[in-house]
Design a protein around this motif. Structure first.
Motif: not given
Length: 318
Positions: A229-257
């Motif tokens: 919110a501080a970086n964008l100077s805005s706050a919307a009800p779905n602003m972090a929705g796209d991060y879920l799959l990427y967060a899952i992917a980061a954790v799962l990919l991290g588990m391969t190393m």
């Protein structure tokens, strides 16, 4: 000294080396990828994903899935933005964002350990609740405007010549790594995730460890939300929705190393960087936007397959 098994080295560091090779590829072939401005932007963008993914990883460390992290972050950002927009002091807004994460993290922990609801179901329910409250507060309209520098500077500013977002990411990484590797609580969390019943019989309060993991997932979601919110100077009800799959992917990919088959902090952060480098590089090379989704899905499937294989080999000592 014992003989080093090349297969073990490849299993532990192969994915990380592949990630470095990908970064090198884009440095050479992607137009403007190597520019200072672009590298800084990639690191800033990585910070949001890395912080959210670290929270997911801590919940996963105690063998729980927190699928509410993105919606929790969206609600925390909305509450934070609403308070800033209403001209409350930045400290109040920041505290509120973290408070949202704490409350929802505690709710998840209570549901999983007391009500015995599987974390998959509990956190999906929490995600729906958070999404509903976010739309209720905003009525579907984003909070935007000229926000105080004291708040936006938390994400946009620099300290010691380093972007604040990178410092936030470094601090979150050190905290998570220190917790897991250097504290008794962290050791108990790992033991709980690896063998719940054995840990319980050994005297570890496994329910408490699960609550801590889910609580920390909420705290990290709140931190990420405040920074976004501080970086964008805005706050919307779905602003972090796209991060879920990427967060899952980061954790799962991290588990391969580094620690194959296990959620781990260095792997999660490096995987977040690789994912953001991949997205940035593909855009600079003119790849269609949908290619990122295809690659992301392939990474999730491949990471799960690799991690499952690594855990099977560890169990049977193949």
């Amino acid at each position: 000294m014992g003989r080093i098994d090349p297969r073990e080295l490849i299993g532990r560091y192969g994915t990380a080396l592949a990630g470095l090779a990908l970064i090198l590829f884009f440095l050479i072939f992607a137009p403007n990828f190597a520019s200072t401005m672009n590298i800084i932007n990639v690191l800033k963008d990585t910070s949001f994903l890395a912080i959210l993914a670290l929270g997911f990883a801590l919940a996963f460390t105690v063998a729980e899935l927190d699928l509410s992290v993105a919606e929790m972050a969206s609600l925390a950002a909305v509450v934070c933005g609403w308070l800033v927009h209403a001209q409350y002091p930045p400290t109040v807004a920041v505290s509120a964002a973290l408070g949202v994460g704490i409350v929802l993290g505690l709710l998840n922990g209570y549901g999983v350990t007391v009500l015995r609801i599987p974390s998959l179901i509990m956190t999906l329910g929490t995600a729906a609740i958070a999404k509903g409250f976010a739309f209720m507060i905003t009525q579907g309209v984003a909070f935007v405007g000229r926000w105080p520098v004291g708040f936006t500077g938390l994400a946009r500013g620099y300290s010691f010549g380093i972007p604040n977002l990178v410092l936030w990411m470094a601090g979150a990484t050190l905290f998570a790594y220190g917790l897991v590797k250097w504290t008794r609580t962290g050791a108990h969390m790992v033991a709980t995730g690896e063998a719940d019943e054995a840990a319980r019989l050994a005297g570890i309060a496994t329910a408490r460890m699960k609550r801590i993991g889910l609580l920390l997932s909420g705290v990290f979601a709140g931190l990420m939300a405040m920074l976004l919110a501080a970086n964008l100077s805005s706050a919307a009800p779905n602003m972090a929705g796209d991060y879920l799959l990427y967060a899952i992917a980061a954790v799962l990919l991290g588990m391969t190393m580094f620690e194959p088959g296990k959620p781990n902090v260095p792997g999660t952060v490096f995987a977040a960087l690789v994912l953001k480098v991949l997205g940035n590089g593909l855009v600079l090379m003119g790849a269609p936007y949908y290619i990122q989704d295809i690659v992301l899905g392939a990474i999730i499937i491949g990471s799960v397959a690799f991690s499952a294989s690594a855990m099977k080999k560890a169990a049977f000592k193949v």
